[in-house]
Design a protein around this motif. Structure first.
Motif, short mmCIF file in Angstrom:
data_model
loop_
_atom_site.label_atom_id
_atom_site.label_comp_id
_atom_site.label_asym_id
_atom_site.label_seq_id
_atom_site.Cartn_x
_atom_site.Cartn_y
_atom_site.Cartn_z
N HIS A 60 -1.18 29.25 3.36
CA HIS A 60 -0.81 28.97 4.75
C HIS A 60 0.54 29.62 5.08
N MET A 61 1.51 29.55 4.16
CA MET A 61 2.84 30.11 4.41
C MET A 61 2.78 31.61 4.62
N MET A 62 1.80 32.27 3.98
CA MET A 62 1.66 33.72 4.17
C MET A 62 1.16 34.06 5.57
N MET A 63 0.49 33.09 6.22
CA MET A 63 -0.09 33.35 7.53
C MET A 63 0.46 32.43 8.62
N CYS A 64 1.40 31.59 8.29
CA CYS A 64 1.93 30.60 9.23
C CYS A 64 2.45 31.28 10.50
N PRO A 65 2.00 30.84 11.68
CA PRO A 65 2.46 31.46 12.92
C PRO A 65 3.96 31.30 13.14
N ALA A 66 4.55 30.27 12.59
CA ALA A 66 6.00 30.06 12.76
C ALA A 66 6.81 31.10 11.99
N LEU A 67 6.20 31.75 11.01
CA LEU A 67 6.92 32.76 10.21
C LEU A 67 6.55 34.19 10.60
N GLU A 68 5.80 34.34 11.66
CA GLU A 68 5.36 35.67 12.07
C GLU A 68 6.54 36.62 12.31
N TYR A 69 7.56 36.14 13.01
CA TYR A 69 8.73 36.98 13.29
C TYR A 69 9.39 37.42 11.99
N GLU A 70 9.54 36.50 11.03
CA GLU A 70 10.17 36.84 9.75
C GLU A 70 9.35 37.88 8.99
N ARG A 71 8.02 37.75 9.03
CA ARG A 71 7.16 38.73 8.36
C ARG A 71 7.31 40.09 9.02
N GLU A 121 0.84 -1.18 0.00
CA GLU A 121 0.00 0.00 0.00
C GLU A 121 0.89 1.25 0.00
N LYS A 122 0.55 2.22 -0.85
CA LYS A 122 1.35 3.44 -1.00
C LYS A 122 1.02 4.44 0.12
N GLU A 123 2.06 4.97 0.77
CA GLU A 123 1.85 5.96 1.82
C GLU A 123 1.56 7.33 1.20
N GLU A 124 0.65 8.05 1.83
CA GLU A 124 0.34 9.40 1.36
C GLU A 124 1.40 10.36 1.88
N ALA A 125 1.75 11.34 1.06
CA ALA A 125 2.74 12.33 1.46
C ALA A 125 2.16 13.21 2.56
N ASP A 126 2.99 13.52 3.53
CA ASP A 126 2.56 14.40 4.62
C ASP A 126 2.56 15.83 4.09
N THR A 127 1.40 16.45 4.05
CA THR A 127 1.30 17.82 3.53
C THR A 127 1.16 18.85 4.65
N SER A 128 1.33 18.42 5.90
CA SER A 128 1.23 19.38 7.00
C SER A 128 2.44 20.31 6.99
N CYS A 129 2.24 21.49 7.50
CA CYS A 129 3.30 22.51 7.51
C CYS A 129 4.51 22.00 8.29
N ARG A 130 5.68 22.09 7.68
CA ARG A 130 6.91 21.64 8.33
C ARG A 130 7.33 22.55 9.48
N LEU A 131 6.84 23.78 9.47
CA LEU A 131 7.27 24.74 10.49
C LEU A 131 6.39 24.74 11.74
N CYS A 132 5.08 24.77 11.52
CA CYS A 132 4.19 24.87 12.68
C CYS A 132 3.38 23.59 12.92
N LYS A 133 3.37 22.71 11.95
CA LYS A 133 2.60 21.45 12.04
C LYS A 133 1.10 21.68 12.14
N GLU A 134 0.66 22.90 11.85
CA GLU A 134 -0.77 23.24 11.89
C GLU A 134 -1.24 23.53 10.47
N GLY A 135 -2.08 22.73 9.94
CA GLY A 135 -2.63 22.97 8.60
C GLY A 135 -1.70 22.47 7.51
N GLN A 136 -2.22 22.54 6.29
CA GLN A 136 -1.45 22.09 5.14
C GLN A 136 -0.47 23.17 4.70
#
Length: 75
Positions: free
Chosen positions: A21-32, A1-16
């Protein structure tokens, strides 16, 4: 059986991890915030230099059109 790719955010693990999402990702707030602060700094700096140059040009223009002070005028 083929595993599905993990599409969750690598930075915050919240959402795809989508462009939206990257424009609003909480993990990137400081960078923004840092980016906005840097952009504002350069904008303010440019405005300040433009203002100083304008004032300097007005001072030079005013003094060039004035007659030089005499000794009596400076006392």
């Amino acid at each position: 059986e083929k595993e599905e790719a993990d599409t969750s955010c690598r930075l915050c693990k919240e959402g795809q991890e989508t462009p939206l999402h990257m424009m609003m990702c909480p993990a990137l707030e400081y960078e923004r915030l840092k980016y906005v602060a840097i952009q504002n700094f350069f904008s303010i700096k440019e405005s300040l230099f433009t203002y100083i140059d304008d004032v300097w040009q007005r001072i030079k223009q005013t003094h060039l059109n004035d007659t030089p002070p005499t000794i009596d005028d400076t006392l």
